[in-house]
Write a protein that holds these residues in place. Structure first.
Motif, PDB file in Angstrom:
ATOM      1  N   ALA A  88       0.841  -1.206   0.000  1.00 24.88           N
ATOM      2  CA  ALA A  88       0.000   0.000   0.000  1.00 24.88           C
ATOM      3  C   ALA A  88       0.875   1.254   0.000  1.00 24.88           C
ATOM      4  CB  ALA A  88      -0.926  -0.016   1.211  1.00 24.88           C
ATOM      5  N   ALA A  89       1.954   1.239   0.807  1.00 22.79           N
ATOM      6  CA  ALA A  89       2.830   2.409   0.880  1.00 22.79           C
ATOM      7  C   ALA A  89       3.459   2.686  -0.486  1.00 22.79           C
ATOM      8  CB  ALA A  89       3.919   2.182   1.932  1.00 22.79           C
ATOM      9  N   ARG A  90       3.830   1.611  -1.174  1.00 19.66           N
ATOM     10  CA  ARG A  90       4.455   1.761  -2.492  1.00 19.66           C
ATOM     11  C   ARG A  90       3.435   2.313  -3.497  1.00 19.66           C
ATOM     12  NH1 ARG A  90       6.293  -3.317  -3.279  1.00 19.66           N
ATOM     13  NH2 ARG A  90       8.163  -2.792  -2.116  1.00 19.66           N
ATOM     14  N   ALA A  91       2.218   1.767  -3.442  1.00 19.18           N
ATOM     15  CA  ALA A  91       1.203   2.137  -4.434  1.00 19.18           C
ATOM     16  C   ALA A  91       0.667   3.545  -4.188  1.00 19.18           C
ATOM     17  CB  ALA A  91       0.057   1.121  -4.394  1.00 19.18           C
ATOM     18  N   LEU A  92       0.479   3.931  -2.920  1.00 17.73           N
ATOM     19  CA  LEU A  92      -0.169   5.215  -2.624  1.00 17.73           C
ATOM     20  C   LEU A  92       0.803   6.388  -2.743  1.00 17.73           C
ATOM     21  CD1 LEU A  92      -2.372   4.084   0.409  1.00 17.73           C
ATOM     22  CD2 LEU A  92      -3.150   4.591  -1.919  1.00 17.73           C
ATOM     23  N   GLY A  93       2.092   6.143  -2.468  1.00 13.97           N
ATOM     24  CA  GLY A  93       3.087   7.204  -2.651  1.00 13.97           C
ATOM     25  C   GLY A  93       3.083   8.245  -1.547  1.00 13.97           C
ATOM     26  N   PRO A  94       3.982   9.242  -1.680  1.00 10.81           N
ATOM     27  CA  PRO A  94       4.259  10.180  -0.582  1.00 10.81           C
ATOM     28  C   PRO A  94       3.163  11.208  -0.304  1.00 10.81           C
ATOM     29  CG  PRO A  94       5.582  10.698  -2.515  1.00 10.81           C
ATOM     30  CD  PRO A  94       4.873   9.428  -2.836  1.00 10.81           C
ATOM     31  N   ARG A  96       8.283   2.624   0.584  1.00  8.82           N
ATOM     32  CA  ARG A  96       8.667   3.946   0.056  1.00  8.82           C
ATOM     33  C   ARG A  96      10.140   4.038  -0.307  1.00  8.82           C
ATOM     34  NH1 ARG A  96       5.566   8.457   3.682  1.00  8.82           N
ATOM     35  NH2 ARG A  96       3.591   8.269   2.562  1.00  8.82           N
ATOM     36  N   GLY A  97      10.894   2.950  -0.014  1.00 10.72           N
ATOM     37  CA  GLY A  97      12.324   2.944  -0.338  1.00 10.72           C
ATOM     38  C   GLY A  97      13.143   3.828   0.584  1.00 10.72           C
ATOM     39  N   VAL A  98      12.700   4.002   1.859  1.00  6.75           N
ATOM     40  CA  VAL A  98      13.473   4.793   2.826  1.00  6.75           C
ATOM     41  C   VAL A  98      13.732   3.952   4.073  1.00  6.75           C
ATOM     42  CG1 VAL A  98      12.535   7.012   2.034  1.00  6.75           C
ATOM     43  CG2 VAL A  98      11.389   5.780   3.892  1.00  6.75           C
ATOM     44  N   ALA A  99      14.677   4.399   4.922  1.00  9.94           N
ATOM     45  CA  ALA A  99      14.925   3.721   6.199  1.00  9.94           C
ATOM     46  C   ALA A  99      13.985   4.318   7.241  1.00  9.94           C
ATOM     47  CB  ALA A  99      16.380   3.918   6.620  1.00  9.94           C
ATOM     48  N   LEU A 100      13.315   3.469   8.019  1.00 14.87           N
ATOM     49  CA  LEU A 100      12.358   3.962   9.012  1.00 14.87           C
ATOM     50  C   LEU A 100      13.000   4.983   9.953  1.00 14.87           C
ATOM     51  CD1 LEU A 100       9.553   3.859  10.331  1.00 14.87           C
ATOM     52  CD2 LEU A 100      10.383   1.965  11.759  1.00 14.87           C
ATOM     53  N   GLU A 101      14.245   4.693  10.384  1.00 16.07           N
ATOM     54  CA  GLU A 101      14.927   5.564  11.357  1.00 16.07           C
ATOM     55  C   GLU A 101      15.106   6.989  10.821  1.00 16.07           C
ATOM     56  OE1 GLU A 101      15.746   2.491  10.625  1.00 16.07           O
ATOM     57  OE2 GLU A 101      15.687   1.432  12.552  1.00 16.07           O
ATOM     58  N   ASP A 102      15.082   7.169   9.506  1.00 15.30           N
ATOM     59  CA  ASP A 102      15.254   8.505   8.922  1.00 15.30           C
ATOM     60  C   ASP A 102      13.957   9.310   8.908  1.00 15.30           C
ATOM     61  OD1 ASP A 102      17.886   7.933   8.488  1.00 15.30           O
ATOM     62  OD2 ASP A 102      17.618   7.355   6.376  1.00 15.30           O
ATOM     63  N   ALA A 112      -2.650   0.617  10.432  1.00 14.06           N
ATOM     64  CA  ALA A 112      -1.816   1.501   9.613  1.00 14.06           C
ATOM     65  C   ALA A 112      -2.771   2.423   8.856  1.00 14.06           C
ATOM     66  CB  ALA A 112      -0.969   0.685   8.634  1.00 14.06           C
ATOM     67  N   ILE A 113      -2.570   3.747   9.045  1.00 14.93           N
ATOM     68  CA  ILE A 113      -3.482   4.738   8.449  1.00 14.93           C
ATOM     69  C   ILE A 113      -2.733   5.507   7.362  1.00 14.93           C
ATOM     70  CG2 ILE A 113      -4.917   6.766   8.936  1.00 14.93           C
ATOM     71  CD1 ILE A 113      -4.909   5.749  11.932  1.00 14.93           C
ATOM     72  N   PHE A 114      -3.319   5.527   6.182  1.00  8.13           N
ATOM     73  CA  PHE A 114      -2.765   6.289   5.052  1.00  8.13           C
ATOM     74  C   PHE A 114      -3.758   7.409   4.770  1.00  8.13           C
ATOM     75  CE2 PHE A 114       0.416   3.114   3.628  1.00  8.13           C
ATOM     76  CZ  PHE A 114      -0.041   1.994   4.295  1.00  8.13           C
ATOM     77  N   ALA A 115      -3.383   8.665   5.080  1.00  7.24           N
ATOM     78  CA  ALA A 115      -4.337   9.773   4.961  1.00  7.24           C
ATOM     79  C   ALA A 115      -3.845  10.805   3.942  1.00  7.24           C
ATOM     80  CB  ALA A 115      -4.518  10.445   6.321  1.00  7.24           C
ATOM     81  N   ARG A 134      -8.927   8.439   3.230  1.00  4.73           N
ATOM     82  CA  ARG A 134      -8.065   7.772   4.217  1.00  4.73           C
ATOM     83  C   ARG A 134      -8.226   6.265   4.025  1.00  4.73           C
ATOM     84  NH1 ARG A 134     -10.197  10.167   8.854  1.00  4.73           N
ATOM     85  NH2 ARG A 134     -11.032   8.334   9.847  1.00  4.73           N
ATOM     86  N   VAL A 135      -7.101   5.566   3.985  1.00  7.04           N
ATOM     87  CA  VAL A 135      -7.130   4.097   3.898  1.00  7.04           C
ATOM     88  C   VAL A 135      -6.621   3.552   5.229  1.00  7.04           C
ATOM     89  CG1 VAL A 135      -6.204   2.063   2.698  1.00  7.04           C
ATOM     90  CG2 VAL A 135      -6.602   4.184   1.424  1.00  7.04           C
ATOM     91  N   GLU A 136      -7.315   2.569   5.808  1.00  2.00           N
ATOM     92  CA  GLU A 136      -6.873   1.979   7.074  1.00  2.00           C
ATOM     93  C   GLU A 136      -6.754   0.464   6.906  1.00  2.00           C
ATOM     94  OE1 GLU A 136      -8.995   5.342   9.907  1.00  2.00           O
ATOM     95  OE2 GLU A 136      -9.325   3.225  10.338  1.00  2.00           O
ATOM     96  N   LEU A 137      -5.579  -0.065   7.265  1.00  2.00           N
ATOM     97  CA  LEU A 137      -5.362  -1.517   7.225  1.00  2.00           C
ATOM     98  C   LEU A 137      -5.068  -1.951   8.652  1.00  2.00           C
ATOM     99  CD1 LEU A 137      -2.960  -1.758   4.129  1.00  2.00           C
ATOM    100  CD2 LEU A 137      -5.409  -2.263   4.190  1.00  2.00           C
ATOM    101  N   GLY A 138      -5.814  -2.913   9.174  1.00  5.08           N
ATOM    102  CA  GLY A 138      -5.644  -3.215  10.592  1.00  5.08           C
ATOM    103  C   GLY A 138      -5.775  -4.675  10.947  1.00  5.08           C
ATOM    104  N   HIS A 139      -5.456  -4.951  12.206  1.00  4.99           N
ATOM    105  CA  HIS A 139      -5.506  -6.315  12.750  1.00  4.99           C
ATOM    106  C   HIS A 139      -5.822  -6.232  14.234  1.00  4.99           C
ATOM    107  CE1 HIS A 139      -3.666  -9.922  14.610  1.00  4.99           C
ATOM    108  NE2 HIS A 139      -4.078 -10.514  13.512  1.00  4.99           N
ATOM    109  N   ARG A 140      -6.660  -7.133  14.717  1.00  7.67           N
ATOM    110  CA  ARG A 140      -6.929  -7.223  16.149  1.00  7.67           C
ATOM    111  C   ARG A 140      -6.730  -8.655  16.608  1.00  7.67           C
ATOM    112  NH1 ARG A 140     -11.619  -2.863  17.538  1.00  7.67           N
ATOM    113  NH2 ARG A 140     -10.571  -1.233  16.339  1.00  7.67           N
TER     114      ARG A 140
END
Ligand code: NAD
Length: 267
Positions: free
Chosen positions: A139-145, A178-184, A218-221, A226-232
């Motif tokens: 989803a992160a790859r498809a939706l973009g920045p 997104r091709g980035v390091a989370l820590e950045d 995980a919320i993509f806004a 807004r797209v929400e992907l979740g688990h319980r």
């Protein structure tokens, strides 16, 4: 029969793991260890979970735990897990690690040990979360920045680390998409005059309370949607089931660091 030992056998996950090993064909409960002074020491592992005695008592000696087992499942605390990984490194015995909250230096110890022993590590052993991680990366790859990403999680009041290991794994999956390091790009807490949200940031929000086993979203806004992907998770038995499956899978494999994706054939 695969001989399975449980580190932290008196804990919430430790007890769920004892019950799961006893119920799993092909798995044999071999040993259980606790920290010196824990009230579970000296108690029969079967009786710890309210069942019949198994003739195996909880020990305070991690060397004895490894000696009795083909594979050790460890859901304890970072210091105990790294000490156990050193024993795996020395003996070549397989290990399954569920402990979260390890820092970079502690994670490096696990990676070193995995050069000498098969070690499977996962922040979450549920099949659903393993699938969710793959979906969030996609989803992160498809939706973009243009889509702002935040990870929301809630756990029971006893949890000691934050954000949860699973939340960080979801953040890492989104960053990989997104091709980035989370820590950045991560923002683990927000408080006070934070200013506007930087583009590309991956944020975290932590809730704690009651007996919640583990909720993640995980919320993509973006502007207008807004797209929400979740688990319980409603039972920690789901993690125990995945960890025992992982233990049967990793015992006897070549030395390497494995993940749940390997067990489920998602790589
Ligand atoms: P808990 O506090 O109930 O249990 C941890 C147990 O480890 C305790 O009984 C403690 O005495 C024991 N311990 C501590 N040091 C030890 C040592 N040196 N030797 C042997 N035992 C030792 O906690 P919990 O809820 O069972 O969670 C344990 C860990 O597992 C946490 O890091 C948690 O975040 C993680 N967890 C991971 C998953 C997953 O799917 N990966 C799921 C649930 C919990």
């Amino acid at each position: 029969m695969t001989k399975i030992g449980i580190a932290g056998c008196g804990g919430r996950m430790g007890r769920a793991l004892i019950a799961e090993v006893l119920a799993t064909p092909g798995a044999r409960l071999a040993a259980g260890a606790e920290r010196p002074g824990d009230p579970a020491i000296g108690h029969d592992l079967g009786e710890l979970v309210g069942g019949p005695a198994q003739g195996i008592v909880a020990t305070a000696d991690p060397e004895a735990l490894f000696a009795a087992s083909d594979v050790v499942i460890d859901f304890t605390a970072p210091g105990a897990t790294t000490a156990n990984a050193r024993i795996a490194e020395r003996t070549g015995k397989a290990m399954v690690i569920g402990t979260t909250g390890l820092d970079a230096a502690q994670s490096a110890i696990i990676e070193e040990a995995a050069e000498e022993a098969p070690i499977l590590r996962a922040a979450n052993f549920s099949v659903g979360v393993t699938l969710l991680l793959a979906m969030v990366e996609r989803a992160a790859r498809a939706l973009g920045p243009d889509y702002d990403i935040d990870i929301l999680e809630m756990h029971h009041r006893h949890k000691v680390d934050a954000p949860s290991g699973t939340a960080l794994a979801l953040g890492r999956a989104a960053a990989a998409g997104r091709g980035v390091a989370l820590e950045d790009v991560w923002q683990k807490t927000r408080d006070g005059q934070t200013g506007a949200r930087p583009r590309g940031e991956i944020g975290f929000a932590t809730l704690r309370g009651g007996d919640v086993v583990g909720d993640h979203t995980a919320i993509f806004a973006t502007d207008g949607e807004r797209v929400e992907l979740g688990h319980r998770a409603s039972s920690r038995q789901v993690f125990a089931k995945g960890a025992v499956r992982a233990a049967l899978w990793v015992a006897g494999k070549p030395a390497r660091l494995y993940s749940m994706k390997d067990v489920l054939g998602l790589v």
